[in-house]
Design a protein around this motif. Structure first.
Motif, short mmCIF file in Angstrom:
data_model
loop_
_atom_site.label_atom_id
_atom_site.label_comp_id
_atom_site.label_asym_id
_atom_site.label_seq_id
_atom_site.Cartn_x
_atom_site.Cartn_y
_atom_site.Cartn_z
N GLY D 126 0.82 -1.21 0.00
CA GLY D 126 0.00 0.00 0.00
C GLY D 126 0.86 1.26 0.00
O GLY D 126 0.55 2.24 -0.68
N GLY D 130 0.65 3.85 -3.00
CA GLY D 130 0.27 5.24 -2.73
C GLY D 130 1.37 6.20 -3.16
O GLY D 130 1.10 7.27 -3.70
N ASP D 138 -0.11 1.32 -8.95
CA ASP D 138 -1.32 1.92 -8.44
C ASP D 138 -2.50 1.69 -9.38
O ASP D 138 -3.65 1.69 -8.96
CB ASP D 138 -1.10 3.41 -8.22
CG ASP D 138 -2.21 4.01 -7.38
OD1 ASP D 138 -2.67 3.30 -6.47
OD2 ASP D 138 -2.60 5.14 -7.66
N ARG D 218 -2.93 2.47 1.17
CA ARG D 218 -2.78 3.30 -0.01
C ARG D 218 -3.54 4.62 0.17
O ARG D 218 -3.03 5.69 -0.13
CB ARG D 218 -3.31 2.57 -1.25
CG ARG D 218 -3.21 3.41 -2.50
CD ARG D 218 -4.31 3.09 -3.49
NE ARG D 218 -4.27 4.05 -4.58
CZ ARG D 218 -5.18 4.99 -4.75
NH1 ARG D 218 -6.20 5.10 -3.92
NH2 ARG D 218 -5.09 5.83 -5.76
#
Ligand SMILES: Nc1ncnc2c1ncn2[C@@H]1O[C@H](COP(=O)(O)OP(=O)(O)OP(=O)(O)O)[C@@H](O)[C@H]1O
Ligand SMILES: Nc1ncnc2c1ncn2[C@@H]1O[C@H](COP(=O)(O)OP(=O)(O)OP(=O)(O)O)[C@@H](O)[C@H]1O
Ligand SMILES: [Mg+2]
Ligand SMILES: [Mg+2]
Lengths: 341, 324, 310, 332, 552
Positions: D126, D130, D138, D218
């Motif tokens: 995550g 992110g 992503d 994320r």
């Protein structure tokens, strides 16, 4: 109109019969939980009056209790002690909804933070329309919309029809601030508590709003409690200036008198700090860090004494009270000299 | 000029909004010389912060530089690799962001943030340096062990400025560093900054919308409107004789606490939507001096005496061609 | 079930930005939301008109046939159960119960969350302490074991019992979020503003507060529905539902009991689970998309490195 | 300090509430150990009188005739003192502590490790997703893991079984904790067997649990990246990796950590199903068994244990947040 | 309960009481020792590694393996007996006292000699510690004294006690006094875990983990040369599927499993995979005969149901044919053919479904299309074959206009309702015994019932008929021929009063693999109940098995 004669008119009126009077108004906040409970003295034993058709500016350091006073007057907070008299009657005696509604209709408030004072779920016209509905029930729906459009236009938002239908997040801070102002104007109030209503506006728009305030006072006899950091704008519109420091009103008097002849050392400091492009840079305050005090469980004594260049022993033991030092001009300082004339 | 520090040419920044891009910085030129204090003023939302971020290469999506160059000490920052930029950053130019409240990492002590910065550069720094710079801005070095939330807003802004001074850079970019302070504190901080600048000789780009502040502190003044520079020149010159109607409007719009009390008027209307700016001159719909050409011709920056102004009223004196 | 957590991010930020033109348009514009909504719509269709999707021969999903444990074929698309029932028909007809559980339990839990969360925030003081404690307790109580115990003893098989149990165990997460958001609202000036305007307390709560929480409430409903679908299926799978009912969990229970996998009938063993998963996915997608809609910061971006030096 | 006292109060209260629920719910419902035992004894035409049933149960420490409140007090005392009694269900007579002692290591090993692994992995993925917002990872990660996070545990388990453990030549075992012929010992064979038996259940937990963490992390990360101090860190020339983990990641991690503790209850739910499907003789399986065989002492002990585990985890996470977040430190 | 459902709920699969075996079983020859047998029988839990024969939860892994009874009674051969620790027994004429002759030369597995003292000790402990007396011998069966004289042990009863012979001779495992009279075994015999059991049986526990019990042949075993098989592996299975897979693959050779689609899944995998499901008791729809139930207390209604059912179809679809169809007499065939009165059945018309009669009876009872009969039937969750059977029953009853609602209940709730009579119809099964008497007495004897709201012992239908009671009372002291007659008389009441409606016959689930092992009980040689969960029958099977590979 010129601002000078406005000042005189306001001053005479207020002397006759104050519209609103605060006596020994005090508000403490509890800070910390449980055992280590402490009291933050946001506003301590403050006395002042606001006359009919008078614009009173309230200035002072950040955190000195200006908003708290406005909120106390608006009934958002209950005073810890002290009393507010509106048209001669203590607001704490309002019991019926009718009384309260009447007071709320007469004394609306413009909140300081335009980002949190509009409900994000409604169009910005919601507040204006609700105010109209509550305080001018005689209006029909269509009239309410017309009226709302009118006040929104009045605060310089155009086209009003379009702006009204937007959601708050679609407006800039300045625009929201003006919507807040429009809400307070909507229903023919007598006293508007305006908490930094123009702080987010550009100078150009700001002046428009200040002009509007003056005009309202003139044409509709509205009084204002105008809270601001911008001393220059206070000078521009206000009849009277109150300076707060750490929960106390330290100086109050006709605007010009206070500006020309500040009695309290804090006022001095404050005025010295206000930059003015049309005047040369004044010096002499460099040593001051400008850290506002937190007033938690204070001991007696002047609250400004730590920063005061003039402090004497007495300032550390005795809290100064407001003294009359000039015409309508009072200051809470042990060492300040009264006017000589 | 020999000591040209920063040279911004034709810088354009767009925000990708899904529909039409918002052109927040539109072909901006800007020169900063060593040791100069450049003030940037303009209405809220006119692109001041965006311009600063673009200069520092700190834009993140949806914003992107879509044209122009930023030459700093002769090197183009726009095309520079992230790695080289990292080396340059803070050592040669540092940034003080608009909201010091949030610009400090809330979970690290001030000292740790100093250390992080030092470790990121292989610039030799004396151990006492953080304490020294803190003292410079008037904060007790004891606060190196404090966390941001333990400091007041003013102290945080000072700490940020102290941090910006860490390596004694040549340029410090400040975005409304005093906005969170009340007048007294703001004033004393400004005086300190000016003092430090005199001592250390760095250049400053200083954004604010407080006209009065710049009037006292800056050497040069940039007035922005709707993503464009509309007036540029020596501060005193602009204040004495603003050449762009917008600048004039700004100066007309604030009261004074001393001089005589005169009724003032503001600038009517609202700033344009940057996704679809009005045709011709962008200020034209609000301009009291607008004439028929204004909606048709897009004005350039014209030299008017000591200053440059983007107004068709000055069209007879076209700005001289630049060699860039 | 950790997906419930997924829907939890940034509840406060969401309140401040509400898309204009309503949710509907926002959903139309979000790809994840579209997929989720389409799936959900399909399931709603299946639940309302299962007969339309099942060929005439197998209209009765419970009818016992002579050919048990058949592999998928033209006659029985997904094979038959140990009793010779048509797996496909069961699958389709089971949609209704699973959907009802999701919606009713999700709604119930959400309503409970709103009531408890908002009153905790508004009443403040001791009431808040008490309610928050209650919420926290329910939050850390091992829910599923509790559900098992409840479902086992509380007259099992009963749909109402399962739903009540799901509501009882599913509200706490949301209540915490609701309280947090309501608390943050409590300090927002627009409520003070309404009071200063002279509004009544009840008006403020119902008209001013609830609408600002709508996106959180919807997200919460989606999360609770997802939780309910998964948990109910788990319960039924363990044999704690009504084995004669028609639901995906029950189908799984039968498949597991009759050794569908070891008998080489993966279609029977896996298809009900897939249906549960898809329904869950549709809620999760909507939930996630909802997060994106209410918190624009989370929206996917095109990464562009436009560094053209002109 | 006050903060600690408050947390402790919460701890004790929750524990008490859980224990009380756990005591009363089964007893308020139909069915009783008496009947369960009767079921077992009614073989061979033996005419078992109710007294006989009570005698047998009393022998195992359960007296159904006793006043409920007294039983409750007795129960609270024995729970606290660790005298958890003997099973009166399908393992009639086995001390509850022994039963739990046998199952606990397996659950800790399987569920504990895979849950923590899922959390750590999810958080890492995550963080990266992110950080590289809008990048390739992503673009793929969120949609994929929205799907996996909505998958029912047991279904993933069944899917894995049908992929890897069914057929003429199964790749991996799908039940039990180790090969039945082996005796536990520190031999390579035994350890390998344990690992082999753990792969499928662990993957099940991993696959279903990791998604939630990835998504929340994320989102936290994206929100944190928009913070000014991250931009500031960039402005300071701090290297990307350090910003990713030290600035953005660390701050985004804090809410995730609290979430972890709070969602442990959900995780445990899932593991019951996983252990059930994989016939993994851990606490989850035991819980299921104890429930259906009305084994009060075992049920009570397990419930206590699970609640304790969650609570301790909540406390630990609180403590970790307390350590990591100076703001939390002063708030208390 | 049985039901052979999948996940056994709580209890391990129940062990049916075993009965007759006249000969010593199939394998009579002398075989070489060797080989291992692995048992696959779902326990639903890991092994607690306790071997206390008095603990009903674990006695399945102790009795027959380690502990032995006095006499083995073979259920499948009408109660034929095989001498075990007693070489013989003799009833007093009134059958209220029995003398066992205790076998000489038997040694406990720790080498200590076994004696009549151990037998007396075992029984007297059951008196002193009522928790040990699982079959209520002292309190229910009327045992008054157990005494030893030399190698004779005498059990005295208050009244004729032959019906309890099955319990005390066959089901009680004899324990060694020298172990059980000291330490925790003496102070808490009921809860003692007994992890290293000492017995007289053919095997001893070699090792036990939660996953597996491993038995080895008892070197001191009293039957010469036995057991032939040297090791028994008894892995714990938590779920049917792996157990079934192990059986199909031959990894386990002896199963007691319900396997869906067994021919395809198990039999077809290897020619050496065999199964046999001997029936031992009835599965029945139990109507509530109590007058408080307006519908089911009506004879016509019960008759209508009995006529409407097509038991063959229930057996075929509901039980995949594994459990044969039952008949209305309540006598399980072919196991108890001797007691079966086929003519009576045919005469009453219950030999095949008769829908017209059923409809007509319903009409007489006052039901019609406009006033349909609606009934609830309760059953136990997890017994998936019962669910299937009931689905069939539901369809069949629908044809005559009865609306049946199936209510699946968790075991506890089901029991509660069944025991207290809170139901219309219950699908239920009881275990049998060496003769139909045992099952019928449980079902029909009025002493086994109780008023609605009170827990009945086993007569859940609340059937009460003094005439039937009298027949049961006569049985205990009667001679074998009379006993057959009595049972036929009793079953005539089953036909006449329809107190309950048998649908299928519950069976022993039994799979065996003959690749290496021989000596299995089969249909031709039913020397013991064959499923591994039957105690002490499991001991009989284990002493008869031998490994083919070891013979070479
Ligand atoms: N609800 C509250 N609870 C606790 N403390 C409060 C509360 N409201 C205000 N205070 C405190 O009271 C003091 C006065 O606050 P107030 O908002 O009146 O200041 P102010 O003069 O309006 O400042 P500013 O110029 O920044 O708006 C501050 O120290 C503030 O922290
Ligand atoms: N993420 C975004 N997407 C689209 N437009 C944006 C975004 N961020 C900023 N803008 C627009 O870019 C323009 C310039 O913004 P910027 O923050 O640079 O203004 P500013 O001059 O610094 O204003 P302020 O004085 O209020 O700080 C504004 O019109 C704003 O609406
Ligand atoms: Mg304020
Ligand atoms: Mg800015």
């Amino acid at each position: 109109m010129t601002s000078t004669d406005v000042t005189e008119a306001g001053a005479t009126e207020s002397a006759a019969a104050p519209l609103l009077e605060a006596r020994e108004l005090t508000r403490h906040f509890r800070v910390g939980r449980g055992f280590g409970r402490q009291m933050l003295h946001a506003v301590d034993e403050v006395n002042f009056t606001i006359g009919k058709q008078e614009i009173v500016a309230l200035a002072g350091e950040s955190g000195s209790g200006k908003s708290t006073i406005a909120r106390l007057l608006a009934g958002v907070y209950k005073p810890t002690s002290g009393e507010i008299f509106y048209q001669g009657r203590a607001t704490s005696t309002y019991r019926s909804r009718k009384d309260q509604l009447a007071y709320r209709g007469d004394v609306p408030m413009v909140f300081q933070d335009p980002f949190s004072s509009l409900n994000p779920a409604f169009r910005v016209s919601h507040g204006v329309l609700r105010s109209l509905k509550l305080h001018r029930p005689e209006l029909s729906r269509a009239e309410r919309f017309e009226e709302a459009e009118r006040v929104i236009e009045a605060v310089g938002l155009s086209p009003a029809g379009d702006i009204m239908n937007r959601y708050p997040y679609e407006l800039s801070g300045g625009q929201r601030q003006r919507i807040g102002f429009a809400q307070a104007l909507a229903h023919k109030p007598k006293l508007i508590l305006a908490d930094e209503p123009v702080s987010m506006l550009d100078v150009s728009i700001r002046i428009g709003l200040l002009n509007l305030m003056a005009e309202l006072r003139e044409t509709q006899g509205v009084s204002f409690l105008y809270i601001t950091h911008d001393i220059a704008s206070a000078r521009y519109v206000a009849d009277r200036l109150m300076i707060m420091y750490a929960g106390h009103v330290v100086e109050t008097g006709p605007t010009e008198s206070v500006l020309q002849n500040p009695k309290h050392p804090y006022t001095d400091l404050l005025l010295g700090a206000v930059p003015d492009p049309r005047a040369p840079l004044s010096t002499g305050i460099e040593g001051d860090t400008g850290e506002p005090p937190k007033v938690i469980d204070p001991t007696p004594g002047c609250r400004f004494r730590w920063r005061c260049p003039l402090a004497v022993d007495r300032c550390h033991s005795e809290t100064p009270l407001l003294r009359v030092l000039g015409q309508n001009h009072q200051a809470a300082c042990h060492v300040a000299d009264p006017d000589t004339n | 000029m020999p000591d040209q520090l920063l040279e911004v040419r034709d810088l354009t920044v767009e925000y990708d909004t899904g529909d039409r891009p918002v052109v927040a910085v539109d072909h901006v030129d800007l020169d900063v010389h060593a040791g100069e204090f450049v003030g940037v003023v303009g209405e809220s939302g006119c692109g001041k912060s965006t311009l600063l971020f673009a200069i520092a290469q700190l834009l993140s999506s949806p914003a992107a530089i879509t044209g122009g160059s930023v030459r700093f000490q002769g090197q183009d920052l726009v095309t520079m690799s992230e790695k080289k930029l990292s080396a340059l950053r803070w050592r040669d130019f540092s940034v003080v962001m608009q909201s010091a409240m949030n610009a400090l990492n809330p979970v690290k002590s001030i000292g740790a943030q100093f250390r992080d910065t030092i470790m990121a550069h292989d610039e030799p720094v004396a151990d006492e340096r953080p304490a020294e710079v803190l003292r410079l801005v008037g904060i007790d070095p004891i606060h190196l062990n404090s966390y941001p939330h333990q400091l007041s807003g003013g102290m945080r802004q000072r700490a940020m400025i102290a941090m910006a001074l860490l390596f004694t850079p040549d340029l410090i970019i400040m975005d409304e560093p005093t906005s969170a302070l009340d007048v007294v504190a703001q004033r004393s901080l400004m005086v300190q900054i000016k003092e430090l600048q005199k001592q250390l000789g760095f250049a400053v780009i200083f954004v604010t919308h407080d006209m009065s502040l710049v009037s006292h502190f800056s050497d040069k003044l940039v007035v922005m409107y709707a993503g464009q520079v509309v007036e540029f020149g020596d501060t005193r010159a602009v204040f004495d004789a603003p050449q762009h109607p917008y600048s004039a409007g700004l100066l007309d719009a604030f009261p004074s606490i001393r001089g005589p009390k005169v009724p003032l008027t503001g600038i009517p209307g609202t700033p344009p939507n940057l996704a679809s700016p009005p045709p011709g001159c962008r200020f034209q719909p609000r301009c009291p001096k607008a004439f028929e050409d204004c909606p048709k011709i897009e004005p350039e920056l014209y030299q008017v005496g000591a200053v440059q102004a983007r107004c068709l009223l000055h069209v007879k004196e076209p700005v001289q061609e630049r060699t860039s | 079930m950790s997906a419930v957590v997924a829907g939890a991010s940034a509840p406060v930020a969401s309140a401040t930005r509400r898309p204009r033109g309503g949710l509907f348009r926002a959903i139309l514009r979000n790809r994840k939301a579209m997929v989720g909504a389409a799936l959900l719509f399909l399931f709603i269709l299946l639940a309302l008109f299962p007969g339309l999707f099942v060929p005439g021969a197998h209209h009765d999903p419970q009818a016992i046939g002579d050919l048990p444990l058949q592999k998928p074929s033209g006659a029985h698309w997904l094979g038959t159960t140990g009793l010779g029932q048509d797996v496909y028909a069961q699958l389709i007809y089971s949609t209704r119960e699973s959907l009802v559980i999701a919606v009713v339990a999700g709604l119930g839990a959400t309503i409970l969350s709103v009531i408890i969360g908002v009153s905790a925030a508004y009443l403040g003081g001791l009431a808040d302490d008490g309610l928050s404690m209650l919420t926290d307790i329910f939050l850390v109580l091992p829910t599923f074991p509790l559900i098992i115990v409840l479902a086992t003893y509380a007259g099992k098989g009963n749909l109402t019992v399962i739903i009540i149990v799901l509501i009882l165990t599913g509200w706490s997460y949301g209540a915490r979020q609701m309280r947090a958001q309501a608390l943050s609202l409590r300090n927002r000036d627009f409520l003070e503003s309404a009071r200063v305007r002279g509004e009544r307390r009840s008006y403020i709560i119902v008209v001013e507060v609830l609408p600002t929480m709508i996106s959180l409430i919807v997200a919460n409903f989606l999360g609770a529905a997802l939780y309910s679908v998964l948990t109910a299926a788990g319960l039924q799978f363990l044999g704690l539902g009504d084995p004669s009912s028609l639901s995906w969990g029950t189908m799984l229970y039968w498949a597991q009991n009759q050794g569908a996998l070891v008998n080489g009938l993966p279609a029977w063993a896996l298809s009900p689970g897939l249906a549960v998963a898809l329904l869950g996915v549709s809620f999760a997608l909507l939930n996630y998309a909802f997060d994106e809609i209410s918190n624009p910061a989370l929206r996917p971006v095109r990464r562009r490195r436009a560094r053209s030096a002109s | 300090m006050r903060y600690l006292i408050r947390r402790l109060g919460f701890f004790v209260l929750t524990l008490w509430a859980a224990m009380t629920l756990n005591f009363f719910i089964p007893r308020m419902m139909p069915g009783s150990p008496e009947e369960a035992l009767r079921q077992r004894l009614s073989k061979g035409g033996a005419v078992v009188t109710p007294e006989q049933l009570r005698t047998v149960l009393a022998e195992f420490g359960f007296d159904p005739g006793q006043n409920l409140m007294l039983q409750y007090v007795e129960y609270l005392r024995s729970m606290v003192t660790g005298h958890w009694g003997v099973s009166i269900g399908s393992s009639l007579g086995s001390p509850v502590t022994t039963l739990i002692g046998d199952a606990l290591p397996w659950t800790l090993g399987l569920v504990g490790i895979s849950t923590v692994l899922a959390f750590v992995l999810g958080t890492l993925i995550g963080t990266v997703a992110g950080w590289r917002r809008g990048g390739l990872i992503d673009g793929i990660v969120p949609p994929v893991f929205i799907v996996t996070s909505a998958l029912p545990y047991f279904w993933v388990a069944l899917l894995l079984i049908s992929l890897f453990a069914i057929g003429s030549n199964p790749v991996l075992p799908n039940d039990f904790n180790y090969d039945q012929g082996l005796t536990p010992a520190f031999t390579g064979e035994f350890i390998w067997s344990v690992i082999k038996h753990g792969i499928l259940p662990a993957s099940t937990i991993l696959v279903t649990a990791v998604g939630g963490w990835i998504l929340t992390m994320r989102n936290n990360m994206v929100t944190t990246l928009a913070e000014d101090y991250v931009r500031m860190a960039r402005a300071k020339g701090i290297p990307g990796r350090k910003i990713m983990f030290g600035y953005a990641g660390r701050n985004a991690f804090l809410p995730n950590l609290s979430g972890f503790a709070m969602s442990l209850g959900f995780v445990i739910s899932g593991t019951i199903l996983v252990e059930y499907v994989f016939n993994y003789p851990g606490l989850g399986y035991m819980f299921y068994n104890a429930t259906v065989s009305t084994d009060y002492p075992l049920l009570q002990a397990l419930f206590l244990l699970v609640t304790l585990a969650v609570l301790i985890c909540v406390l630990l996470c609180d403590f970790a947040v307390f350590l990591l977040d100076p703001r939390a430190r002063t708030k208390g | 309960g049985c039901g052979g459902g999948d996940k056994p709920i709580g209890d391990a699969a129940s062990s049916n009481p075993s009965s007759s075996a006249s000969s010593g079983g199939g394998g009579t020859g002398q075989y070489k020792k060797g080989g291992t047998v692995t048992i696959a029988n779902v326990g639903g839990q890991t092994w607690p590694c306790q071997f206390n024969p008095f603990n009903p939860a674990v006695n399945q892994v102790a009795l027959g393996f380690v502990y032995e009874p006095l006499t083995f009674v073979n259920v499948l051969k009408a109660g034929a007996t095989t001498p075990m620790l007693a070489t013989g027994f003799a009833w007093s004429p009134k059958k209220d006292s029995i003398v066992f002759t205790i076998r000489d030369g038997v040694k406990w597995s720790d080498g200590q000699p076994f004696s009549a003292d151990d037998v007396v000790y075992t029984f007297t402990r059951m008196k002193e510690q009522p928790a040990l007396d699982l079959y209520s011998l002292w309190t229910g069966a009327g045992l008054t004294s157990v005494t030893a004289a030399g190698n004779k042990v005498t059990l005295k009863f208050k009244a004729a006690a032959e019906p309890y012979f099955f319990n005390f001779a066959n089901q009680v495992g004899i324990v060694p006094k020298h172990i059980w009279s000291t330490g925790e075994a003496a102070s808490k015999p009921a809860t003692w875990t007994n992890t290293k059991p000492i017995g007289t049986g053919p095997f001893t526990v070699e090792s036990c983990t939660g996953n597996n019990i491993s038995y080895v042949a008892n070197g001191n075993y009293w039957q010469p040369g036995k057991p032939y098989v040297e090791k028994v592996q008894y892995p714990a299975y938590l779920d049917n599927n792996p157990a079934n897979l192990d059986l199909a693959s031959g990894k386990a050779q002896w199963g007691g499993q319900y396997i869906p689609n067994i021919d395809n899944f198990y039999k077809s995998k290897s020619p050496e995979n065999n199964y046999w499901f001997p029936p031992t008791a009835n599965v029945a729809l139990v109507p509530n005969n109590d007058p408080s139930r307006p519908a089911t207390s009506k004879l016509e209604v019960r008759q209508a149901i009995a006529y409407a059912l097509d038991r063959e179809q229930i057996s075929k679809i509901g039980e995949s044919g594994y459990q044969p169809a039952a008949n209305q007499t309540g006598v399980v065939t072919p196991t108890f053919d001797k007691y079966f009165d086929k003519d009576a059945l045919t005469a009453a018309g219950y030999d095949k479904p008769n829908l017209d009669k059923a409809k007509q009876l319903l009409q007489t009872a006052g039901y019609s299309e406009s006033n349909p009969l609606k009934l609830n039937v309760i059953t136990v969750t997890g017994y998936t074959d019962w669910d299937a059977s009931l689905a069939v029953v539901k369809q069949q009853l629908a044809k005559v206009g009865i609306e049946l609602t199936v209510q699946d209940l968790q075991q506890q709730s089901y029991n509660q309702k069944l025991y207290t009579g809170d139901y219309d119809l219950a699908y239920s099964s009881l275990s049998g015994g060496p003769t139909p008497y045992y099952e019928l007495r449980q079902l029909l004897y009025s002493k086994n019932t109780a008023p609605i709201g009170k827990q009945a012992n086993s007569n859940y239908s609340r059937y009460q008929n003094p005439e039937v009671d009298k027949l049961f009372d006569q049985y205990a002291a009667a001679d074998p021929d009379t006993q057959v007659k009595l049972i036929k008389q009793i079953s005539s009441y089953m036909i006449k009063d329809v107190p309950l409606i048998p649908t299928t016959e519950s069976v022993d689930w039994y799979q065996y693999n003959t690749k290496d092992l021989e000596g299995w009980p089969t249909q031709d040689d039913p020397y013991a109940q064959p499923a591994p969960y039957n105690i002490p029958d499991v001991g009989q099977v284990l002493t008869n098995l031998y490994s083919k590979s070891a013979q070479k």
